[in-house]
Scaffold this motif. Structure first.
Motif, PDB file in Angstrom:
ATOM      1  N   ASP A 191       0.921  -1.103  -0.112  1.00 16.17           N
ATOM      2  CA  ASP A 191       0.050  -0.073  -0.057  1.00 16.17           C
ATOM      3  C   ASP A 191       0.837   1.442  -0.166  1.00 16.17           C
ATOM      4  O   ASP A 191       0.418   2.262   0.679  1.00 16.17           O
ATOM      5  N   GLY A 192       1.920   1.141  -0.600  1.00 19.22           N
ATOM      6  CA  GLY A 192       2.752   2.327  -1.041  1.00 19.22           C
ATOM      7  C   GLY A 192       3.886   2.639   0.304  1.00 19.22           C
ATOM      8  O   GLY A 192       4.600   3.556   0.242  1.00 19.22           O
ATOM      9  N   ASN A 193       3.734   1.551   1.320  1.00 20.94           N
ATOM     10  CA  ASN A 193       4.762   1.887   2.396  1.00 20.94           C
ATOM     11  C   ASN A 193       5.689   0.639   2.543  1.00 20.94           C
ATOM     12  O   ASN A 193       5.352  -0.569   2.311  1.00 20.94           O
ATOM     13  N   THR A 194       6.984   0.855   2.763  1.00 17.23           N
ATOM     14  CA  THR A 194       7.933  -0.228   3.035  1.00 17.23           C
ATOM     15  C   THR A 194       7.846  -0.762   4.266  1.00 17.23           C
ATOM     16  O   THR A 194       7.517   0.207   5.587  1.00 17.23           O
ATOM     17  N   VAL A 195       7.492  -2.062   4.428  1.00 16.91           N
ATOM     18  CA  VAL A 195       6.982  -2.714   5.771  1.00 16.91           C
ATOM     19  C   VAL A 195       8.257  -3.800   5.792  1.00 16.91           C
ATOM     20  O   VAL A 195       9.182  -4.097   5.092  1.00 16.91           O
ATOM     21  N   TYR A 196       8.050  -4.422   7.116  1.00 16.18           N
ATOM     22  CA  TYR A 196       9.282  -5.348   7.487  1.00 16.18           C
ATOM     23  C   TYR A 196       8.559  -6.565   8.182  1.00 16.18           C
ATOM     24  O   TYR A 196       7.502  -6.601   8.412  1.00 16.18           O
ATOM     25  N   GLY A 197       9.468  -7.558   8.281  1.00 22.35           N
ATOM     26  CA  GLY A 197       8.900  -9.070   8.923  1.00 22.35           C
ATOM     27  C   GLY A 197       8.287  -8.991  10.301  1.00 22.35           C
ATOM     28  O   GLY A 197       7.265  -9.371  10.360  1.00 22.35           O
ATOM     29  N   GLY A 260      16.799   0.012  13.087  1.00 21.44           N
ATOM     30  CA  GLY A 260      16.663   0.819  14.493  1.00 21.44           C
ATOM     31  C   GLY A 260      15.832   0.183  15.528  1.00 21.44           C
ATOM     32  O   GLY A 260      15.591   0.810  16.604  1.00 21.44           O
ATOM     33  N   SER A 261      15.524  -1.130  15.390  1.00 17.80           N
ATOM     34  CA  SER A 261      14.958  -1.970  16.417  1.00 17.80           C
ATOM     35  C   SER A 261      15.820  -2.522  17.388  1.00 17.80           C
ATOM     36  O   SER A 261      15.565  -3.615  17.852  1.00 17.80           O
ATOM     37  N   SER A 262      17.000  -2.022  17.855  1.00 23.63           N
ATOM     38  CA  SER A 262      17.887  -2.559  18.587  1.00 23.63           C
ATOM     39  C   SER A 262      17.611  -2.492  20.091  1.00 23.63           C
ATOM     40  O   SER A 262      18.505  -3.192  20.991  1.00 23.63           O
ATOM     41  N   ASN A 263      16.723  -1.973  20.545  1.00 26.67           N
ATOM     42  CA  ASN A 263      16.286  -1.856  22.142  1.00 26.67           C
ATOM     43  C   ASN A 263      14.802  -1.794  22.102  1.00 26.67           C
ATOM     44  O   ASN A 263      14.186  -0.865  22.750  1.00 26.67           O
ATOM     45  N   TRP A 264      14.167  -2.584  21.587  1.00 25.46           N
ATOM     46  CA  TRP A 264      12.784  -2.706  21.742  1.00 25.46           C
ATOM     47  C   TRP A 264      12.265  -3.965  22.748  1.00 25.46           C
ATOM     48  O   TRP A 264      12.679  -4.810  22.665  1.00 25.46           O
ATOM     49  N   TYR A 265      11.075  -3.293  23.218  1.00 23.72           N
ATOM     50  CA  TYR A 265      10.469  -4.205  24.159  1.00 23.72           C
ATOM     51  C   TYR A 265       8.688  -4.092  23.923  1.00 23.72           C
ATOM     52  O   TYR A 265       8.372  -3.955  22.669  1.00 23.72           O
ATOM     53  N   MET A 266       8.113  -4.215  24.725  1.00 27.42           N
ATOM     54  CA  MET A 266       6.681  -4.362  24.593  1.00 27.42           C
ATOM     55  C   MET A 266       6.031  -3.267  23.925  1.00 27.42           C
ATOM     56  O   MET A 266       5.133  -3.235  22.813  1.00 27.42           O
ATOM     57  N   SER A 267       6.195  -1.853  24.218  1.00 25.78           N
ATOM     58  CA  SER A 267       5.382  -0.735  23.776  1.00 25.78           C
ATOM     59  C   SER A 267       6.201  -0.432  22.318  1.00 25.78           C
ATOM     60  O   SER A 267       5.190  -0.321  21.363  1.00 25.78           O
ATOM     61  N   GLU A 268       7.251  -0.632  22.028  1.00 27.38           N
ATOM     62  CA  GLU A 268       7.793  -0.411  20.834  1.00 27.38           C
ATOM     63  C   GLU A 268       7.432  -1.438  19.802  1.00 27.38           C
ATOM     64  O   GLU A 268       6.880  -1.016  18.635  1.00 27.38           O
ATOM     65  N   ASN A 269       7.119  -2.692  20.242  1.00 27.26           N
ATOM     66  CA  ASN A 269       6.650  -3.537  19.257  1.00 27.26           C
ATOM     67  C   ASN A 269       5.232  -3.479  19.025  1.00 27.26           C
ATOM     68  O   ASN A 269       4.878  -3.457  17.834  1.00 27.26           O
ATOM     69  N   ILE A 270       4.416  -2.965  20.111  1.00 22.67           N
ATOM     70  CA  ILE A 270       2.895  -2.635  19.710  1.00 22.67           C
ATOM     71  C   ILE A 270       2.894  -1.338  18.748  1.00 22.67           C
ATOM     72  O   ILE A 270       1.896  -1.738  17.923  1.00 22.67           O
ATOM     73  N   ALA A 272       4.978  -0.434  16.493  1.00 21.71           N
ATOM     74  CA  ALA A 272       5.629  -0.913  15.205  1.00 21.71           C
ATOM     75  C   ALA A 272       4.183  -1.675  14.475  1.00 21.71           C
ATOM     76  O   ALA A 272       4.243  -1.438  13.140  1.00 21.71           O
ATOM     77  N   TYR A 273       3.619  -2.466  15.238  1.00 18.98           N
ATOM     78  CA  TYR A 273       2.655  -3.165  14.637  1.00 18.98           C
ATOM     79  C   TYR A 273       1.268  -2.446  14.211  1.00 18.98           C
ATOM     80  O   TYR A 273       0.665  -2.587  13.066  1.00 18.98           O
ATOM     81  N   LYS A 274       0.951  -1.720  15.248  1.00 18.92           N
ATOM     82  CA  LYS A 274      -0.478  -0.901  14.877  1.00 18.92           C
ATOM     83  C   LYS A 274      -0.209   0.263  14.086  1.00 18.92           C
ATOM     84  O   LYS A 274      -1.147   0.614  13.325  1.00 18.92           O
ATOM     85  N   SER A 275       1.105   0.720  13.640  1.00 18.86           N
ATOM     86  CA  SER A 275       1.175   1.557  12.651  1.00 18.86           C
ATOM     87  C   SER A 275       1.483   1.042  11.530  1.00 18.86           C
ATOM     88  O   SER A 275       1.900   1.860  10.370  1.00 18.86           O
ATOM     89  N   GLY A 276       1.544  -0.273  11.235  1.00 20.53           N
ATOM     90  CA  GLY A 276       1.719  -0.931   9.893  1.00 20.53           C
ATOM     91  C   GLY A 276       2.865  -0.999   9.523  1.00 20.53           C
ATOM     92  O   GLY A 276       3.332  -1.148   8.227  1.00 20.53           O
TER      93      GLY A 276
END
Length: 438
Positions: A191-197, A260-270, A272-276
């Motif tokens: 949808d025009g956005n770069t996404v990751y695994g 840039g996901s070198s120091n991610w935990y619960m909130s950062e994962n949430i 990333a997921y909710k923002s697509g």
């Protein structure tokens, strides 16, 4: 409800208890997160029926352990009730921070047989494997996965995936399949956005990377100790399988996660997921009600699956907490009233409805539980495969050592997986020697 339950609303007799105990203001201490809001709402029923007033001290997760362990270690009287992390149970028991509940449970007909066995072991008992209880299982939690079902169902992506991997693009059953899917989505345009695994746990400061990497380590053969000889670490913590599991986690981080996901935990994962940004998210099950209700990714757009199997089996990192009465409270009788109220089947059923994860078997084994929410079956499947970190009184020192070793290898890229796990063995051995365990 389960007819085997040994206590009922009739036997609870909250009104009678309230008449014999002076009305108190109780303070319950927990982390600041969505389930705490649900507990605040749930506790209005206790206030109404008991005459006691509830206050809450909720501390953000990054500061929760330091704040509350300092409170306990200083003998502070801020908290009458504590929902402490599962790893605290050993220290809470041996240091005298928590009231032992066996006599109270027996007197009030509360049986640990009525709770999910893994939660009793993980949240309530010390030493492990003995019927000595210092908490009531309060919030069942476990690491699981969320995925973009709407992306997985796109015909063009399914066709491309089948041609490349020879199977359908579905929720993965194995860790290898999960890695394939993460790599398939990595850097893709949707949808025009770069996404990751996938977003996975990499945080170093508290517990994040350990709570993440263990979901690979367990399934490749990692053991905390020799099952037949406590505190024997060599060849178990750093077994060939454990080494392969840590190598897997590093490869997943390097080839399937956002930059840039070198120091991610619960909130950062949430986020990333909710923002697509990602196709899949590793996180504790507590986030699933929020995902389901989210305007961007909720409803049929998301699906849920347990941590996939590896070569040595299928396990998942236990989260969650038990609720304890703090030994330094001068309102213990009223605090025990709260425990008795909270243990009721009707209250536990309401807890689940509000977004709390009940550990009561009468709730989770009810015929309609699996269909009560889109993630309910995944919660059941995940709670059946849990393992947990050390609950030793020295757990914090053990945890920080593992955090440093794993982060240095997985994220910083220094050394080998074998060197990282050998380092964990040395660190833990030193701790156990100091504690007199070796």
């Amino acid at each position: 409800m389960n007819k085997k339950l040994t206590y009922t609303v009739a036997s609870f007799a909250m009104a009678a208890a309230a008449s014999s105990v002076q009305a108190e203001e109780l303070t319950l201490c927990w982390a600041a997160w969505d389930p705490a809001n649900a507990l605040t709402e749930l506790s209005k029923d206790f206030e109404q029926k008991s005459g006691h007033k509830m206050s809450f001290e909720f501390v953000p997760w990054p500061n929760f352990a330091d704040r509350m362990l300092n409170e306990l270690n200083s003998g502070g009287q801020l908290c009458d009730l504590m929902i402490g992390d599962s790893q605290w149970i050993g220290g809470g028991a041996e240091s005298g921070h928590y009231v032992k509940l066996n006599e109270f449970f027996e007197k009030n007909g509360i049986s640990m047989d009525d709770f999910i066995p893994a939660t009793v072991t993980g949240y309530a008992e010390w030493p492990k494997g003995t019927p000595n209880y210092y908490a009531l299982p309060a919030f069942g939690d476990v690491v699981g996965w969320t995925y973009r079902r709407d992306w997985f169902e796109r015909p063009e992506l399914r066709a491309e995936f089948r041609e490349k991997y020879g199977r359908d693009l579905e929720a993965p059953a194995t860790l290898d399949e999960l890695k394939d899917i993460a790599q398939f989505f990595q850097g893709r345009t949707i949808d025009g956005n770069t996404v990751y695994g996938a977003s996975i746990y990499t945080e170093r400061g508290s517990e994040g990377i350990t709570m993440g990497a263990t979901n690979a380590l367990y399934n490749y053969g990692f053991e905390y100790q020799n099952p037949g000889n406590p505190y024997e670490l060599e060849g178990y913590v750093n077994s060939p399988g454990a080494v392969a599991g840590l190598e897997y986690y590093k490869e997943l981080y390097e080839t399937g996660t956002p930059p840039g996901s070198s120091n991610w935990y619960m909130s950062e994962n949430i986020d990333a997921y909710k923002s697509g940004q990602v196709a899949m998210q590793m996180n504790f099950a507590f986030i699933w009600p929020g995902v389901h209700a989210d305007s961007n990714v909720g409803g049929e757009r998301s699906g849920y699956f347990p941590n996939p199997a590896g070569p040595a089996g299928q396990y998942a990192q236990l989260g969650g907490q038990g609720i304890s009465v703090v030994a330094y409270s001068d309102k213990q009788e009223a605090a025990l009233e709260y425990i008795r109220w909270f243990a009721q089947p009707e209250v536990q059923a309401r807890w689940w409805e509000l977004g709390g994860y009940s550990a009561l078997r009468a709730v989770v084994e009810a015929p309609d539980f699996a269909s009560s929410q889109p993630y309910a079956q995944t919660f059941l499947d995940s709670m059946a495969i849990v393992k947990d970190f050390w609950a030793e009184p020295a757990y914090a020192e053990l945890l920080l050592a593992m955090q440093a070793r794993l982060h240095t290898y997985v994220v910083a890229g220094s050394g080998t997986a074998k060197e990282a796990l050998d380092g964990v063995v040395r660190d833990w051995t030193e701790t156990f020697e100091y504690e007199g365990k070796l």
